[in-house]
Write a protein that holds these residues in place. Sequence first.
Motif, short mmCIF file in Angstrom:
data_model
loop_
_atom_site.label_atom_id
_atom_site.label_comp_id
_atom_site.label_asym_id
_atom_site.label_seq_id
_atom_site.Cartn_x
_atom_site.Cartn_y
_atom_site.Cartn_z
N LEU A 146 0.83 -1.21 0.00
CA LEU A 146 0.00 0.00 0.00
C LEU A 146 0.85 1.25 0.00
O LEU A 146 0.59 2.19 -0.75
N GLU A 147 1.89 1.29 0.83
CA GLU A 147 2.78 2.45 0.88
C GLU A 147 3.51 2.61 -0.45
O GLU A 147 4.05 1.65 -0.98
N GLY A 148 3.51 3.81 -0.96
CA GLY A 148 4.19 4.08 -2.21
C GLY A 148 3.33 3.87 -3.44
O GLY A 148 3.74 4.19 -4.54
N SER A 149 2.13 3.33 -3.26
CA SER A 149 1.24 3.14 -4.40
C SER A 149 0.34 4.35 -4.56
O SER A 149 0.29 5.23 -3.71
N GLU A 150 -0.38 4.39 -5.67
CA GLU A 150 -1.31 5.49 -5.91
C GLU A 150 -2.47 5.46 -4.93
O GLU A 150 -3.12 6.47 -4.69
N ALA A 151 -2.75 4.32 -4.35
CA ALA A 151 -3.87 4.16 -3.42
C ALA A 151 -3.48 4.47 -1.98
O ALA A 151 -4.30 4.31 -1.08
#
Length: 58
Positions: free
Chosen positions: A22-27
Amino acid sequence: MFLYEGLWLCFVAYPMWKNGTLEGSEAADWPQIFMLIIVPMIFMPWEYVYKTNILGRN
């Protein structure tokens, strides 16, 4: 609103968070926004919603 936000948190955000993707993703910013689903649920006039939508009375 409750349905799609809850589904997104359960089926998209949680698995990504659990796997560490999740961290670093667009979401990454969306879970904090969607967690605000609690605010309207607290202030929702549930008695009115039940009578109007479930029972069909005014």
